[in-house]
Design a protein around this motif. Structure first.
Motif, PDB file in Angstrom:
ATOM      1  N   SER A   3    -170.940  39.192  26.369  1.00 49.24           N
ATOM      2  CA  SER A   3    -169.487  39.184  26.380  1.00 49.24           C
ATOM      3  C   SER A   3    -168.968  39.938  25.164  1.00 49.24           C
ATOM      4  O   SER A   3    -169.375  39.663  24.046  1.00 49.24           O
ATOM      5  N   THR A   4    -168.082  40.902  25.389  1.00 49.29           N
ATOM      6  CA  THR A   4    -167.467  41.653  24.310  1.00 49.29           C
ATOM      7  C   THR A   4    -166.087  41.085  24.065  1.00 49.29           C
ATOM      8  O   THR A   4    -165.293  40.990  25.002  1.00 49.29           O
ATOM      9  N   PRO A   5    -165.775  40.688  22.831  1.00 44.69           N
ATOM     10  CA  PRO A   5    -164.430  40.171  22.563  1.00 44.69           C
ATOM     11  C   PRO A   5    -163.382  41.234  22.873  1.00 44.69           C
ATOM     12  O   PRO A   5    -163.551  42.395  22.535  1.00 44.69           O
ATOM     13  N   THR A   6    -162.330  40.840  23.548  1.00 42.29           N
ATOM     14  CA  THR A   6    -161.259  41.777  23.886  1.00 42.29           C
ATOM     15  C   THR A   6    -159.929  41.265  23.382  1.00 42.29           C
ATOM     16  O   THR A   6    -159.729  40.069  23.207  1.00 42.29           O
ATOM     17  N   GLN A   7    -159.031  42.205  23.155  1.00 43.11           N
ATOM     18  CA  GLN A   7    -157.681  41.871  22.708  1.00 43.11           C
ATOM     19  C   GLN A   7    -156.716  42.654  23.586  1.00 43.11           C
ATOM     20  O   GLN A   7    -156.857  43.864  23.757  1.00 43.11           O
ATOM     21  N   ALA A  22    -151.003  48.057  29.644  1.00 41.48           N
ATOM     22  CA  ALA A  22    -151.273  47.521  28.307  1.00 41.48           C
ATOM     23  C   ALA A  22    -152.394  48.306  27.659  1.00 41.48           C
ATOM     24  O   ALA A  22    -153.159  49.005  28.334  1.00 41.48           O
ATOM     25  N   LEU A  23    -152.492  48.166  26.366  1.00 42.15           N
ATOM     26  CA  LEU A  23    -153.598  48.728  25.597  1.00 42.15           C
ATOM     27  C   LEU A  23    -154.595  47.605  25.369  1.00 42.15           C
ATOM     28  O   LEU A  23    -154.245  46.559  24.816  1.00 42.15           O
ATOM     29  N   VAL A  24    -155.837  47.797  25.817  1.00 39.50           N
ATOM     30  CA  VAL A  24    -156.871  46.774  25.691  1.00 39.50           C
ATOM     31  C   VAL A  24    -157.856  47.224  24.614  1.00 39.50           C
ATOM     32  O   VAL A  24    -158.341  48.352  24.638  1.00 39.50           O
ATOM     33  N   THR A  25    -158.135  46.345  23.659  1.00 36.17           N
ATOM     34  CA  THR A  25    -159.053  46.649  22.574  1.00 36.17           C
ATOM     35  C   THR A  25    -160.330  45.846  22.741  1.00 36.17           C
ATOM     36  O   THR A  25    -160.296  44.625  22.855  1.00 36.17           O
ATOM     37  N   ALA A  36    -156.307  52.589  27.373  1.00 38.93           N
ATOM     38  CA  ALA A  36    -155.032  52.420  28.079  1.00 38.93           C
ATOM     39  C   ALA A  36    -155.348  51.946  29.486  1.00 38.93           C
ATOM     40  O   ALA A  36    -156.146  52.556  30.189  1.00 38.93           O
ATOM     41  N   SER A  37    -154.758  50.830  29.884  1.00 39.82           N
ATOM     42  CA  SER A  37    -155.098  50.224  31.162  1.00 39.82           C
ATOM     43  C   SER A  37    -153.846  49.955  31.993  1.00 39.82           C
ATOM     44  O   SER A  37    -152.755  49.788  31.456  1.00 39.82           O
ATOM     45  N   PHE A  38    -154.031  49.935  33.310  1.00 37.57           N
ATOM     46  CA  PHE A  38    -152.949  49.581  34.225  1.00 37.57           C
ATOM     47  C   PHE A  38    -153.510  48.715  35.340  1.00 37.57           C
ATOM     48  O   PHE A  38    -154.696  48.760  35.645  1.00 37.57           O
ATOM     49  N   LEU A  54    -155.826  43.755  34.014  1.00 34.46           N
ATOM     50  CA  LEU A  54    -155.799  44.796  32.983  1.00 34.46           C
ATOM     51  C   LEU A  54    -157.137  44.910  32.257  1.00 34.46           C
ATOM     52  O   LEU A  54    -157.640  46.008  32.007  1.00 34.46           O
ATOM     53  N   LYS A  55    -157.738  43.765  31.935  1.00 32.20           N
ATOM     54  CA  LYS A  55    -159.031  43.781  31.248  1.00 32.20           C
ATOM     55  C   LYS A  55    -160.135  44.321  32.144  1.00 32.20           C
ATOM     56  O   LYS A  55    -160.987  45.093  31.703  1.00 32.20           O
ATOM     57  N   THR A  56    -160.108  43.940  33.421  1.00 32.83           N
ATOM     58  CA  THR A  56    -161.109  44.432  34.366  1.00 32.83           C
ATOM     59  C   THR A  56    -160.992  45.946  34.534  1.00 32.83           C
ATOM     60  O   THR A  56    -161.999  46.668  34.510  1.00 32.83           O
ATOM     61  N   GLN A  57    -159.764  46.433  34.674  1.00 36.69           N
ATOM     62  CA  GLN A  57    -159.543  47.870  34.815  1.00 36.69           C
ATOM     63  C   GLN A  57    -159.990  48.612  33.556  1.00 36.69           C
ATOM     64  O   GLN A  57    -160.576  49.690  33.631  1.00 36.69           O
ATOM     65  N   ALA A  58    -159.729  48.045  32.386  1.00 31.67           N
ATOM     66  CA  ALA A  58    -160.137  48.681  31.130  1.00 31.67           C
ATOM     67  C   ALA A  58    -161.657  48.765  31.037  1.00 31.67           C
ATOM     68  O   ALA A  58    -162.202  49.771  30.565  1.00 31.67           O
ATOM     69  N   MET A  59    -162.354  47.728  31.481  1.00 31.01           N
ATOM     70  CA  MET A  59    -163.830  47.762  31.474  1.00 31.01           C
ATOM     71  C   MET A  59    -164.328  48.898  32.361  1.00 31.01           C
ATOM     72  O   MET A  59    -165.278  49.593  32.001  1.00 31.01           O
TER      73      MET A  59
END
Length: 104
Positions: A3-7, A22-25, A36-38, A54-59
Motif C-alpha cells: 500500500s502506497t500512502p496517498t493524499q 483533483a491532484l493525487v499525491t 492530475a486525476s479525474f 480519483l485515487k483509482t484513476q490516478a493509480m
C-alpha cells in the motif's frame, strides 16, 4: 500488494465535463509523485465514492507516459548540503562563506 500512502488534494467538480478532478499525491520510497486525476460521475456522487474513483484513476495514470505527473525525489545528498542559490541571495551566501573561510 503493498500500500502506497496517498493524499488527495482539493476535489472540484467540472460541470462542463461532468467529472470530479483533483491532484493525487503518492508518497513512495523514491519521493512524491503527483498525478492530475479525474473521475467521470454525476454531481450527486458522494465524496467517498468520488475520492475512491480519483485515487483509482490516478493509480492507472502512473504507468502512462503521457499522463500529467510531477515527481519530487527525496534528498539523496544529505541535510548538510544546500541547494545552490542564485541572484542576490546566492551572491550574499557565497560572500559570507568566503569570509568564514578566511576567518578560520
Amino acid at each position: 500488494m503493498t500500500s502506497t500512502p496517498t493524499q488527495l488534494g482539493e476535489v472540484t467538480y467540472n460541470a462542463a465535463e461532468q467529472r470530479f478532478e483533483a491532484l493525487v499525491t503518492f508518497h513512495t520510497d523514491r519521493g512524491r509523485v503527483r498525478v492530475a486525476s479525474f473521475f467521470d460521475a454525476p454531481m450527486s456522487t458522494g465524496y467517498d465514492s468520488a475520492a475512491r474513483g480519483l485515487k483509482t484513476q490516478a493509480m492507472r495514470m502512473l504507468d502512462k507516459p503521457d499522463a500529467l505527473q510531477s515527481r519530487l525525489r527525496t534528498n539523496s545528498v544529505g541535510p548538510d548540503r544546500e541547494r545552490p542559490r542564485s541572484g542576490f541571495l546566492g551572491w550574499l551566501t557565497a560572500r559570507r562563506q568566503r569570509a568564514e573561510q578566511r576567518a578560520a
